[in-house]
Design a protein around this motif. Structure first.
Motif, mmCIF file in Angstrom:
data_model
loop_
_atom_site.group_PDB
_atom_site.id
_atom_site.type_symbol
_atom_site.label_atom_id
_atom_site.label_comp_id
_atom_site.label_asym_id
_atom_site.label_seq_id
_atom_site.Cartn_x
_atom_site.Cartn_y
_atom_site.Cartn_z
ATOM 1 N N TYR A 113 -41.650 -68.628 -16.359
ATOM 2 C CA TYR A 113 -40.972 -69.649 -15.547
ATOM 3 C C TYR A 113 -41.393 -71.046 -16.000
ATOM 4 O O TYR A 113 -42.438 -71.209 -16.624
ATOM 5 C CB TYR A 113 -41.349 -69.454 -14.074
ATOM 6 N N TYR A 114 -40.591 -72.033 -15.636
ATOM 7 C CA TYR A 114 -40.974 -73.412 -15.966
ATOM 8 C C TYR A 114 -42.195 -73.841 -15.151
ATOM 9 O O TYR A 114 -42.944 -74.715 -15.563
ATOM 10 C CB TYR A 114 -39.795 -74.360 -15.746
ATOM 11 N N SER A 115 -42.378 -73.246 -14.004
ATOM 12 C CA SER A 115 -43.575 -73.470 -13.188
ATOM 13 C C SER A 115 -43.814 -74.954 -12.902
ATOM 14 O O SER A 115 -44.946 -75.422 -12.899
ATOM 15 C CB SER A 115 -44.820 -72.899 -13.876
ATOM 16 N N GLY A 116 -42.749 -75.694 -12.695
ATOM 17 C CA GLY A 116 -42.884 -77.111 -12.370
ATOM 18 C C GLY A 116 -43.158 -77.996 -13.578
ATOM 19 O O GLY A 116 -43.281 -79.217 -13.440
ATOM 20 N N LEU A 117 -43.273 -77.410 -14.752
ATOM 21 C CA LEU A 117 -43.538 -78.214 -15.951
ATOM 22 C C LEU A 117 -42.226 -78.775 -16.505
ATOM 23 O O LEU A 117 -41.185 -78.129 -16.385
ATOM 24 C CB LEU A 117 -44.182 -77.350 -17.045
ATOM 25 N N PRO A 118 -42.277 -79.953 -17.122
ATOM 26 C CA PRO A 118 -41.086 -80.403 -17.845
ATOM 27 C C PRO A 118 -40.794 -79.436 -18.987
ATOM 28 O O PRO A 118 -41.703 -78.772 -19.478
ATOM 29 C CB PRO A 118 -41.478 -81.783 -18.391
ATOM 30 N N ARG A 119 -39.516 -79.369 -19.397
ATOM 31 C CA ARG A 119 -39.117 -78.343 -20.367
ATOM 32 C C ARG A 119 -39.938 -78.365 -21.654
ATOM 33 O O ARG A 119 -40.287 -77.320 -22.193
ATOM 34 C CB ARG A 119 -37.648 -78.524 -20.737
ATOM 35 N N ASP A 120 -40.215 -79.562 -22.172
ATOM 36 C CA ASP A 120 -40.928 -79.610 -23.463
ATOM 37 C C ASP A 120 -42.357 -79.102 -23.318
ATOM 38 O O ASP A 120 -42.894 -78.465 -24.220
ATOM 39 C CB ASP A 120 -40.878 -81.016 -24.072
#
Ligand SMILES: [Zn+2]
Length: 257
Positions: A87-94
Motif C-alpha cells: 500500500y502507499y501507506s500515506g507516503l507520496p508515490r515517489d
C-alpha cells in the motif's frame, strides 16, 4: 494433478495466501506430480505483505514472507512468485516507489544468498490505495532483472473504473509492457484473468465473477489479441469457477487458432 491433466489444463497457481508453512518434502512431491502431468506451476504469496509500509517491522516481515514463499516455490519447481506489493501507506508515490525498490533489493539479495532462483512477480493491484499500477510495476520490472510483473487484467480494469472495453484497450496495455520489457521477456508472461465487479463508486475491485457474467472485461477480445500477436502467456484463471472457467478460456483461445 492427474485431474488437471485429464481435463486438459496445463498451468496452476498454488495459493499460499494465508499460510506459508508447507514443508520441503510436501512441496517437492507436489512439484514432481505437476511436472509428471505436464502442469506448469506458479505460486501466489501471502496477502499480508506491505513492502512500502511506513513501519520498519512490517517491511521486514514482508521481506521475510516473500523470501520464504520464493524458497517454497523453488522446492516446488514453480518459476514465478506472484504477490501484492503493498500500500502507499500515506507516503507520496515517489517515496512509496523508493521504499518498494529498497525492500525488493533486500529480497533479491537474500534470495541470492540462499541460491533461490525464482522470478518475482508483483501483481497489478485492483484498489486505489494499493501500490501497483501498471506503470509502477513496469518500472520495477525494468529496474530488476529478476522481477517481471504479474499482469492481472481484472485488477487493471477495476482500478481504472472499468477501463478495458475494446481490443485496443488490451493492445495499449500489452504494447506498453512489451515496449518496456522487450519481446523476449514478454514470452511466458504470467497473466491473471477474471471478470470483476467494481465498487459502488465505480473505482476499485469489489468481487470476482464467473466468465460470461457480463461484468467485463471481455476475455474473447483478449484472446483475439493474444493469438494474433502469437504471445505465449501463462494464463491463470481467477474466477470463482476455477477449473470450469479456465477450460472455457482455453477453448476460447484455441477457437482463434
Ligand atoms: Zn490476480
Amino acid at each position: 494433478m492427474p485431474y488437471l491433466k485429464e481435463i486438459g489444463l496445463d498451468a496452476m497457481e498454488y495459493q499460499a495466501v494465508r499460510s506459508i508453512r508447507i514443508g520441503r518434502k510436501v512441496a517437492s512431491e507436489l512439484g514432481s506430480a505437476a511436472s509428471e502431468n505436464g502442469v506448469l506451476l506458479t505460486i501466489h504469496g501471502p496477502y499480508a505483505i506491505n513492502l512500502s509500509s511506513n513501519k520498519k517491522l512490517v517491511r521486514r516481515q514482508s521481506i521475510q514472507r516473500i523470501v520464504k514463499s520464493a524458497e517454497i516455490a523453488s522446492w516446488m519447481g514453480a518459476f514465478h512468485l506472484t504477490f501484492h506489493p503493498g500500500y502507499y501507506s500515506g507516503l507520496p508515490r515517489d517515496l512509496a516507489m523508493q521504499t518498494q525498490k529498497e525492500a525488493l533489493k533486500n529480497v533479491l539479495d537474500k534470495m541470492g544468498e540462499r541460491k533461490i532462483n525464482v522470478e518475482l512477480g508483483p501483481e497489478t493491484t485492483g484498489k486505489p490505495n494499493q501500490f501497483g499500477t501498471l506503470e509502477e510495476l513496469i518500472e520495477l520490472s525494468t529496474t530488476f532483472e529478476k522481477i517481471r510483473l504479474t499482469l492481472d487484467f481484472a485488477h487493471i480494469h477495476a482500478r481504472l473504473g472499468g477501463a478495458i472495453k475494446n481490443r485496443s484497450d488490451y493492445e495499449k496495455i500489452l504494447d506498453a509492457v512489451e515496449r518496456s520489457l522487450g519481446s523476449e521477456r514478454m514470452r511466458s508472461l504470467v497473466v491473471h484473468f477474471s471478470e470483476v465487479e467494481t465498487t459502488m463508486k465505480g473505482i476499485g475491485e469489489r468481487r470476482h465473477h464467473p466468465l460470461g457474467s457480463g461484468y467485463g472485461p471481455d476475455f474473447k477480445k483478449l484472446a483475439e489479441v493474444i493469438m494474433e500477436k502469437g504471445y505465449s502467456f501463462i494464463i491463470i484463471c481467477e474466477s470463482p469457477m476455477l477449473e470450469l472457467d479456465a477450460l472455457k478460456m482455453k477453448r476460447i483461445l484455441t477457437s482463434f487458432k
